[in-house]
Write a protein that holds these residues in place. Structure first.
Motif, PDB file in Angstrom:
ATOM      1  N   ILE A   2      12.894   0.893  -1.050  1.00 29.84           N
ATOM      2  CA  ILE A   2      11.785   0.133  -0.475  1.00 29.84           C
ATOM      3  C   ILE A   2      11.742   0.329   1.029  1.00 29.84           C
ATOM      4  O   ILE A   2      10.680   0.528   1.622  1.00 29.84           O
ATOM      5  CB  ILE A   2      11.923  -1.364  -0.820  1.00 29.84           C
ATOM      6  N   ALA A   3      12.923   0.308   1.676  1.00 37.79           N
ATOM      7  CA  ALA A   3      12.971   0.474   3.130  1.00 37.79           C
ATOM      8  C   ALA A   3      12.418   1.839   3.527  1.00 37.79           C
ATOM      9  O   ALA A   3      11.678   1.960   4.487  1.00 37.79           O
ATOM     10  CB  ALA A   3      14.401   0.307   3.632  1.00 37.79           C
ATOM     11  N   MET A   4      12.774   2.884   2.734  1.00 39.23           N
ATOM     12  CA  MET A   4      12.266   4.219   3.043  1.00 39.23           C
ATOM     13  C   MET A   4      10.756   4.277   2.861  1.00 39.23           C
ATOM     14  O   MET A   4      10.049   4.866   3.661  1.00 39.23           O
ATOM     15  CB  MET A   4      12.946   5.249   2.140  1.00 39.23           C
ATOM     16  N   ASP A   5      10.247   3.635   1.801  1.00 37.06           N
ATOM     17  CA  ASP A   5       8.806   3.603   1.570  1.00 37.06           C
ATOM     18  C   ASP A   5       8.095   2.917   2.731  1.00 37.06           C
ATOM     19  O   ASP A   5       7.032   3.356   3.159  1.00 37.06           O
ATOM     20  CB  ASP A   5       8.482   2.878   0.259  1.00 37.06           C
ATOM     21  N   ALA A  36      -2.319   8.961   0.980  1.00 37.64           N
ATOM     22  CA  ALA A  36      -2.360   8.256   2.270  1.00 37.64           C
ATOM     23  C   ALA A  36      -3.205   6.994   2.168  1.00 37.64           C
ATOM     24  O   ALA A  36      -2.822   5.922   2.679  1.00 37.64           O
ATOM     25  CB  ALA A  36      -2.913   9.181   3.349  1.00 37.64           C
ATOM     26  N   THR A  37      -4.362   7.101   1.531  1.00 40.54           N
ATOM     27  CA  THR A  37      -5.246   5.940   1.391  1.00 40.54           C
ATOM     28  C   THR A  37      -4.566   4.828   0.602  1.00 40.54           C
ATOM     29  O   THR A  37      -4.626   3.647   0.993  1.00 40.54           O
ATOM     30  CB  THR A  37      -6.550   6.363   0.684  1.00 40.54           C
ATOM     31  N   ALA A  38      -3.908   5.198  -0.497  1.00 38.79           N
ATOM     32  CA  ALA A  38      -3.223   4.196  -1.319  1.00 38.79           C
ATOM     33  C   ALA A  38      -2.089   3.526  -0.550  1.00 38.79           C
ATOM     34  O   ALA A  38      -1.864   2.310  -0.658  1.00 38.79           O
ATOM     35  CB  ALA A  38      -2.701   4.850  -2.597  1.00 38.79           C
ATOM     36  N   ALA A  39      -1.375   4.314   0.255  1.00 42.41           N
ATOM     37  CA  ALA A  39      -0.253   3.766   1.014  1.00 42.41           C
ATOM     38  C   ALA A  39      -0.727   2.756   2.051  1.00 42.41           C
ATOM     39  O   ALA A  39      -0.095   1.709   2.251  1.00 42.41           O
ATOM     40  CB  ALA A  39       0.527   4.897   1.690  1.00 42.41           C
ATOM     41  N   ILE A  40      -1.846   3.049   2.729  1.00 46.40           N
ATOM     42  CA  ILE A  40      -2.361   2.121   3.746  1.00 46.40           C
ATOM     43  C   ILE A  40      -2.903   0.860   3.088  1.00 46.40           C
ATOM     44  O   ILE A  40      -2.717  -0.255   3.599  1.00 46.40           O
ATOM     45  CB  ILE A  40      -3.435   2.808   4.603  1.00 46.40           C
ATOM     46  N   LYS A  41      -3.558   1.004   1.928  1.00 47.18           N
ATOM     47  CA  LYS A  41      -4.030  -0.185   1.207  1.00 47.18           C
ATOM     48  C   LYS A  41      -2.869  -1.076   0.824  1.00 47.18           C
ATOM     49  O   LYS A  41      -2.942  -2.308   0.936  1.00 47.18           O
ATOM     50  CB  LYS A  41      -4.818   0.233  -0.038  1.00 47.18           C
ATOM     51  N   ALA A  42      -1.779  -0.470   0.363  1.00 51.23           N
ATOM     52  CA  ALA A  42      -0.593  -1.249   0.002  1.00 51.23           C
ATOM     53  C   ALA A  42       0.012  -1.925   1.228  1.00 51.23           C
ATOM     54  O   ALA A  42       0.466  -3.078   1.158  1.00 51.23           O
ATOM     55  CB  ALA A  42       0.437  -0.337  -0.666  1.00 51.23           C
ATOM     56  N   LEU A  43       0.006  -1.216   2.366  1.00 44.95           N
ATOM     57  CA  LEU A  43       0.538  -1.796   3.601  1.00 44.95           C
ATOM     58  C   LEU A  43      -0.300  -2.988   4.040  1.00 44.95           C
ATOM     59  O   LEU A  43       0.232  -4.037   4.420  1.00 44.95           O
ATOM     60  CB  LEU A  43       0.569  -0.722   4.697  1.00 44.95           C
ATOM     61  N   GLU A  44      -1.614  -2.835   4.007  1.00 47.01           N
ATOM     62  CA  GLU A  44      -2.510  -3.935   4.394  1.00 47.01           C
ATOM     63  C   GLU A  44      -2.344  -5.125   3.461  1.00 47.01           C
ATOM     64  O   GLU A  44      -2.365  -6.285   3.901  1.00 47.01           O
ATOM     65  CB  GLU A  44      -3.962  -3.442   4.398  1.00 47.01           C
ATOM     66  N   LYS A  45      -2.165  -4.861   2.173  1.00 46.21           N
ATOM     67  CA  LYS A  45      -1.969  -5.939   1.202  1.00 46.21           C
ATOM     68  C   LYS A  45      -0.670  -6.674   1.483  1.00 46.21           C
ATOM     69  O   LYS A  45      -0.617  -7.913   1.439  1.00 46.21           O
ATOM     70  CB  LYS A  45      -1.969  -5.374  -0.210  1.00 46.21           C
ATOM     71  N   ARG A  46       0.373  -5.924   1.796  1.00 46.83           N
ATOM     72  CA  ARG A  46       1.674  -6.540   2.070  1.00 46.83           C
ATOM     73  C   ARG A  46       1.623  -7.398   3.328  1.00 46.83           C
ATOM     74  O   ARG A  46       2.228  -8.470   3.403  1.00 46.83           O
ATOM     75  CB  ARG A  46       2.728  -5.439   2.215  1.00 46.83           C
ATOM     76  N   LEU A  47       0.875  -6.932   4.346  1.00 51.53           N
ATOM     77  CA  LEU A  47       0.782  -7.668   5.610  1.00 51.53           C
ATOM     78  C   LEU A  47      -0.282  -8.767   5.557  1.00 51.53           C
ATOM     79  O   LEU A  47      -0.292  -9.660   6.417  1.00 51.53           O
ATOM     80  CB  LEU A  47       0.464  -6.710   6.756  1.00 51.53           C
TER      81      LEU A  47
END
Length: 301
Positions: A2-5, A36-47
């Motif tokens: 998770i930390a690496m992700d 890339a798009t999926a990763a940023i969506k996941a980041l925004e959801k987490r934050l």
């Protein structure tokens, strides 16, 4: 895992902001745009907040995204510094933009020793003298000679290169050897056109601490430094440039130094990098190496 992700998502987010594009950032990092798009969506959801917004031309951070970007840049730089402290190694790809003649005459001969000191570092040498957007183009730093236009970049002085005046033997045979700035009647110059003013730069001489500018007629006008030297070899007029550019011609006799008692003012050499970015270990070691490498080429005091 998770930390690496999460670390990878921070690097991706910073690269998207820097490049202003999902596509360019994904290409830089070797991933697909959908990933890339999926990763940023996941980041925004987490934050729990939106970090990026799209305009007609590029992607830019929201207010929350700008604040998060600054924290990410600092965090990633700290991680890179910590990694260097643990292993002693500087890693990654360093992107530099520099005038081609400086690459060939000063940097390439010394580059093997630099890369031997940093075996985990790679360097991309982009050649050019145009103004570049370091952040948008993903460039770590640029090396520029001469006057610097106002910008929000940090400019570090690397040194001053000795300038000289030269002409070809054929030109001197036809026009005579010039002896002083006051005795240039009948002489011509290779006109080097400034990219800032779109006009030929005058020749420049110093006498008793005073700078003298002389504009001579020019039948050949050029916009590139290498072309100006080539034109001088063909006898089209007097030309001025850093001594290092003329070393091979002087040794071969294809150009001759004139008016050595009235040298042009030295050319200032600077390295520039973004002011809103913490200086990375890659840039730091490169700048330190530049200062050492350019030392022998600096203008004598």
């Amino acid at each position: 895992m998770i930390a690496m992700d999460r670390l990878a998502s921070l690097e991706l987010f910073v690269r998207i902001v820097d490049r202003g594009s999902f596509r360019a950032a994904a290409a830089d990092l070797g991933i697909s745009r959908p990933v890339a798009t999926a990763a940023i969506k996941a980041l925004e959801k987490r934050l729990g907040t939106r970090l990026l917004q799209r305009t007609t031309r590029h992607v830019q951070p929201t207010v929350d995204g700008e604040s998060y970007y600054r924290r990410c840049v600092s965090i990633l730089a700290d991680i890179e510094d910590a990694g260097r402290g643990a292993s002693g190694a500087v890693t990654g790809l360093l992107r530099v933009n520099i005038a081609g003649h400086l690459v060939r005459t000063m940097l390439l001969p010394a580059l093997p020793a630099f890369l031997a000191q940093h075996p985990a570092l790679a360097i991309h040498l982009g050649e050019g003298e145009r103004l570049v957007d370091l952040v948008r183009e993903g460039i770590d730093c640029v090396v520029r000679a001469g006057h610097l236009p106002d910008s929000d970049m940090v400019a570090r002085h690397l040194g001053d290169m000795e300038e000289i005046t030269c002409a070809s033997p054929a030109y001197l045979a036809e026009h005579g050897v010039p002896l002083s700035p006051d005795r240039l009647d009948g002489h011509v110059m290779v006109g080097f056109v400034s990219s800032r003013t779109d006009r030929p730069l005058p020749l420049e001489f110093t006498r008793d601490g005073e700078t003298i500018e002389v504009s001579l007629p020019a039948r050949v006008l050029v916009g590139g430094a290498d072309t100006s030297v080539a034109a001088a070899r063909l006898g089209f007029g007097l030309v001025q440039a850093p001594r290092i550019r003329f070393e091979n011609d002087l040794a071969a006799g294809t150009l001759v130094e004139v008016m050595a008692d009235f040298p042009p003012t030295p050319t200032r050499l600077s390295v520039l990098y973004p002011s809103n970015r913490q200086l990375s270990p890659r840039v730091r070691v490169f700048v330190d190496w530049l200062i050492d490498t350019l030392g022998p080429h600096r203008s004598p005091a």
